[in-house]
Motif scaffolding. Structure first.
Motif, PDB file in Angstrom:
ATOM      1  N   TRP A   1      23.792  43.484 -34.608  1.00  0.00           N
ATOM      2  CA  TRP A   1      22.710  44.213 -33.947  1.00  0.00           C
ATOM      3  C   TRP A   1      21.413  43.421 -33.990  1.00  0.00           C
ATOM      4  CZ3 TRP A   1      23.578  47.466 -30.381  1.00  0.00           C
ATOM      5  CH2 TRP A   1      22.528  48.214 -29.842  1.00  0.00           C
ATOM      6  N   LEU A   2      21.191  42.679 -35.064  1.00  0.00           N
ATOM      7  CA  LEU A   2      20.020  41.798 -35.106  1.00  0.00           C
ATOM      8  C   LEU A   2      20.109  40.775 -33.974  1.00  0.00           C
ATOM      9  CD1 LEU A   2      17.424  40.665 -36.356  1.00  0.00           C
ATOM     10  CD2 LEU A   2      18.900  39.290 -37.877  1.00  0.00           C
ATOM     11  N   GLY A   3      21.290  40.201 -33.761  1.00  0.00           N
ATOM     12  CA  GLY A   3      21.468  39.269 -32.650  1.00  0.00           C
ATOM     13  C   GLY A   3      21.130  39.912 -31.315  1.00  0.00           C
ATOM     14  N   TYR A   4      21.572  41.154 -31.144  1.00  0.00           N
ATOM     15  CA  TYR A   4      21.257  41.876 -29.901  1.00  0.00           C
ATOM     16  C   TYR A   4      19.754  42.127 -29.797  1.00  0.00           C
ATOM     17  CZ  TYR A   4      21.460  45.380 -26.208  1.00  0.00           C
ATOM     18  OH  TYR A   4      21.276  46.071 -25.036  1.00  0.00           O
ATOM     19  N   ASP A   5      19.141  42.518 -30.907  1.00  0.00           N
ATOM     20  CA  ASP A   5      17.690  42.722 -30.908  1.00  0.00           C
ATOM     21  C   ASP A   5      16.945  41.451 -30.515  1.00  0.00           C
ATOM     22  OD1 ASP A   5      17.682  45.403 -31.619  1.00  0.00           O
ATOM     23  OD2 ASP A   5      17.459  44.999 -33.768  1.00  0.00           O
ATOM     24  N   LEU A   6      17.368  40.327 -31.054  1.00  0.00           N
ATOM     25  CA  LEU A   6      16.709  39.055 -30.728  1.00  0.00           C
ATOM     26  C   LEU A   6      16.896  38.717 -29.255  1.00  0.00           C
ATOM     27  CD1 LEU A   6      17.589  36.989 -33.919  1.00  0.00           C
ATOM     28  CD2 LEU A   6      15.427  38.156 -33.373  1.00  0.00           C
ATOM     29  N   TRP A   7      18.097  38.966 -28.737  1.00  0.00           N
ATOM     30  CA  TRP A   7      18.338  38.724 -27.316  1.00  0.00           C
ATOM     31  C   TRP A   7      17.459  39.630 -26.471  1.00  0.00           C
ATOM     32  CZ3 TRP A   7      20.361  41.969 -23.513  1.00  0.00           C
ATOM     33  CH2 TRP A   7      20.582  41.344 -22.285  1.00  0.00           C
ATOM     34  N   ARG A   8      17.359  40.907 -26.849  1.00  0.00           N
ATOM     35  CA  ARG A   8      16.516  41.841 -26.097  1.00  0.00           C
ATOM     36  C   ARG A   8      15.053  41.413 -26.132  1.00  0.00           C
ATOM     37  NH1 ARG A   8      18.420  47.126 -24.300  1.00  0.00           N
ATOM     38  NH2 ARG A   8      16.245  47.230 -23.708  1.00  0.00           N
ATOM     39  N   THR A   9      14.612  40.875 -27.251  1.00  0.00           N
ATOM     40  CA  THR A   9      13.229  40.396 -27.331  1.00  0.00           C
ATOM     41  C   THR A   9      13.042  39.197 -26.411  1.00  0.00           C
ATOM     42  OG1 THR A   9      13.087  41.166 -29.611  1.00  0.00           O
ATOM     43  CG2 THR A   9      11.412  39.606 -28.885  1.00  0.00           C
TER      44      THR A   9
END
Length: 161
Positions: A122-130
């Motif tokens: 989910w952190l990876g997804y958060d970073l991608w979303r940012t």
């Protein structure tokens, strides 16, 4: 010394700064992780009968919260941009809840490892979303350190056991 025109146009809070309330609530939200991890490592083995399941249940709850953040952003953006709600984004926002819940059906260290994988994914997804400008620029400044702390708190009892 900055000229007065520059001083009056400079924002009081940068869009890159984590809002103080968000930071404080996130730090408070980490306290159960840290306390339960400490207890699992340093308290007698009989205490672990309730400590580790409590920590794992809390982790699943927090994963659900992280997914819910995206529901909030999606609803806010549909209002701001006058567009329909994206079913795909809502479904993606449910993934942390589902995977966190499923991790609770595993046993022992596998639960901690699965929850750790969920937090890191989910952190990876958060970073991608940012990176795609779908999350605030300050979000990684919040999420990276707290995710590292959560992962350490989930893994410490496994390594100590």
């Amino acid at each position: 010394m900055a000229n007065s025109a520059e001083a009056t146009t400079r924002p009081i809070v940068s869009h890159d700064d984590v809002p103080l309330t968000v930071f404080l609530l996130t730090a408070a939200g980490f306290l159960p992780f840290g306390a339960l991890s400490f207890g699992a490592v340093f308290l007698p083995a009989e205490a672990q009968a309730w400590i580790l399941p409590a920590q794992h249940a809390y982790a699943a709850v927090i994963l659900s919260f992280l997914g819910g953040i995206y529901w909030g952003w999606e609803f806010a953006m549909t209002f701001v941009q006058s567009r329909p709600v994206s079913p795909v984004r809502l479904v993606i926002g449910v993934f942390p809840s589902i995977f966190g819940w499923l991790a609770l059906f595993l046993s022992g260290m596998w639960t901690a490892l699965a929850l750790t994988a969920c937090f890191l994914a989910w952190l990876g997804y958060d970073l991608w979303r940012t990176q795609s400008h779908s999350a605030p620029r300050w979000y990684p400044k919040l999420r990276i350190p707290v995710t590292v702390a959560v992962v350490v708190s989930l893994i410490a009892p496994v390594l100590a056991g």
